[in-house]
Design a protein around this motif. Structure first.
Motif, mmCIF file in Angstrom:
data_model
loop_
_atom_site.group_PDB
_atom_site.id
_atom_site.type_symbol
_atom_site.label_atom_id
_atom_site.label_comp_id
_atom_site.label_asym_id
_atom_site.label_seq_id
_atom_site.Cartn_x
_atom_site.Cartn_y
_atom_site.Cartn_z
ATOM 1 N N TYR A 38 0.833 -1.210 0.000
ATOM 2 C CA TYR A 38 0.000 0.000 0.000
ATOM 3 C C TYR A 38 0.866 1.258 0.000
ATOM 4 O O TYR A 38 0.463 2.300 -0.525
ATOM 5 C CB TYR A 38 -0.974 -0.008 1.185
ATOM 6 N N GLU A 41 2.212 1.754 -3.516
ATOM 7 C CA GLU A 41 1.157 2.397 -4.301
ATOM 8 C C GLU A 41 1.081 3.892 -4.002
ATOM 9 O O GLU A 41 0.956 4.717 -4.918
ATOM 10 C CB GLU A 41 -0.178 1.742 -3.976
ATOM 11 N N ARG A 172 -11.279 -4.432 5.326
ATOM 12 C CA ARG A 172 -11.880 -3.721 4.192
ATOM 13 C C ARG A 172 -13.165 -3.011 4.622
ATOM 14 O O ARG A 172 -13.466 -1.910 4.159
ATOM 15 C CB ARG A 172 -12.176 -4.698 3.044
ATOM 16 N N VAL A 186 -11.797 4.567 -0.936
ATOM 17 C CA VAL A 186 -11.769 3.743 -2.151
ATOM 18 C C VAL A 186 -10.566 4.063 -3.025
ATOM 19 O O VAL A 186 -10.301 3.359 -4.011
ATOM 20 C CB VAL A 186 -13.060 3.923 -2.978
ATOM 21 N N GLN A 187 -9.813 5.097 -2.690
ATOM 22 C CA GLN A 187 -8.714 5.528 -3.545
ATOM 23 C C GLN A 187 -7.506 4.606 -3.488
ATOM 24 O O GLN A 187 -6.635 4.669 -4.358
ATOM 25 C CB GLN A 187 -8.294 6.955 -3.193
ATOM 26 N N SER A 188 -7.419 3.751 -2.493
ATOM 27 C CA SER A 188 -6.316 2.800 -2.409
ATOM 28 C C SER A 188 -6.781 1.426 -2.878
ATOM 29 O O SER A 188 -7.528 0.733 -2.194
ATOM 30 C CB SER A 188 -5.788 2.686 -0.980
ATOM 31 N N LYS A 189 -6.332 1.032 -4.062
ATOM 32 C CA LYS A 189 -6.682 -0.296 -4.578
ATOM 33 C C LYS A 189 -6.052 -1.399 -3.735
ATOM 34 O O LYS A 189 -6.644 -2.462 -3.545
ATOM 35 C CB LYS A 189 -6.239 -0.415 -6.033
ATOM 36 N N GLU A 190 -4.850 -1.139 -3.224
ATOM 37 C CA GLU A 190 -4.162 -2.155 -2.416
ATOM 38 C C GLU A 190 -4.925 -2.445 -1.126
ATOM 39 O O GLU A 190 -5.141 -3.598 -0.768
ATOM 40 C CB GLU A 190 -2.734 -1.709 -2.091
ATOM 41 N N ASN A 192 -8.110 -1.753 -0.425
ATOM 42 C CA ASN A 192 -9.440 -2.274 -0.703
ATOM 43 C C ASN A 192 -9.400 -3.677 -1.301
ATOM 44 O O ASN A 192 -10.419 -4.364 -1.328
ATOM 45 C CB ASN A 192 -10.176 -1.334 -1.669
ATOM 46 N N GLY A 193 -8.234 -4.088 -1.762
ATOM 47 C CA GLY A 193 -8.104 -5.410 -2.363
ATOM 48 C C GLY A 193 -7.480 -6.451 -1.461
ATOM 49 O O GLY A 193 -7.148 -7.552 -1.917
#
Length: 282
Positions: A38, A41, A172, A186-190, A192-193
């Motif tokens: 994260y 990213e 999450r 929601v801006q962090s894909k890492e 949220n994934g």
């Protein structure tokens, strides 16, 4: 991007990533299971001015899992020293830590004061510091926003018997609590994934099994030039901890961002990268 695995002098293995160009900045993430992805990213803009070395502490990434007794932030500081030796650095030009990674970076600066030139702490947790009152006030404030109700419920639920996969799913769910604007989560894909987070790590470092040493009385040992960023809407690493740290480290600098939570590069990106770069170039 380079990825490396090396053996320490005690026979353990440590994993790190290398990205960017310029003076070396070692990046310390929390060791309770998120890994450094994260931060890889989020801190990309710094790679234009620095070579970022993202360390995966013991029991994270491909790094060796230690005995439970050696899974404390005090012990984890040795991983930074092993990395310094591996990189053949006389001193670390810049050591940056976020959250629990800042706790470890601070222990390193306490235990190895002559081995780090500049210390950057982003929303760090001050080991052993009682910040209960500030935490309560933060939760009361967040309850005013209906969007926070479900995340707060997940955040205050029991996690002790979860699988690593279920623990990731709960993280999450409560992620918005860590932001001033819950929609910014929601801006962090890492983040949220996240699919799996080792509960073993969390229980030792942040759960009921944690063994905090107290940093506050040790802060006078820090000789590195120190810069801290804290955020008014961070519920876990509140500005109170930054103020206490600043009082203990002579000459240290602290800035507190309004309308920002635990991840300042997301909600206050321009200010974050500007302030870090200016401090490192002084």
């Amino acid at each position: 991007m380079e990825e490396s695995l090396f053996e320490t002098k005690i026979g353990s293995k440590l994993h790190y990533y290398k990205r960017g160009s310029g003076p070396i900045m070692i990046v310390a993430p929390p060791a309770w299971g998120l890994s450094s992805l994260y931060l890889q990213e989020g801190l990309v803009p710094l790679e234009q001015s620095f070579t970022l070395i993202y360390l995966e502490f013991r029991a994270n990434g491909k790094s060796t899992r230690p005995n439970a007794s050696e899974m404390t932030c005090w012990h984890l500081a040795d991983d930074i020293e092993y990395l310094r030796q591996e990189l053949q650095l006389e001193t670390i030009p810049v050591l940056l830590g976020h959250s629990g990674g800042g706790t470890i970076a601070l222990w390193y600066a306490i235990r190895y004061p002559d081995k780090v030139d500049r210390l950057v702490l982003l929303n760090h947790r001050l080991d052993g510091f009682d910040d209960g009152e500030s935490l309560k006030k933060s939760i009361i404030e967040k309850k005013k926003d209906p969007k926070m109700h479900a995340p707060l419920k997940a955040w205050t639920s029991s996690w002790h018997d979860l699988s690593d996969e279920k623990f990731a799913s709960v993280i999450r769910l409560f992620l918005p609590v860590y932001f001033w604007n819950p929609d910014a989560s929601v801006q962090s894909k890492e983040l949220n994934g996240l699919q799996t987070v080792p509960l073993w790590n969390y229980q030792l470092l942040r759960g009921n099994d944690q063994k905090d040493q107290h940093q506050e009385q040790e802060l006078g040992k820090v000789s590195a030039k120190t810069f801290m960023i804290f955020c008014q809407a961070d519920p876990v690493c509140t500005p109170t901890q930054g103020i206490a740290t600043q009082e203990g480290i002579a000459g240290s600098k602290l800035v507190i961002y309004e309308q920002c939570g635990h991840f300042p590069w997301i909600e206050k990106g321009e200010e974050t990268f500007r302030d870090i770069t200016e401090f490192c170039n002084l």
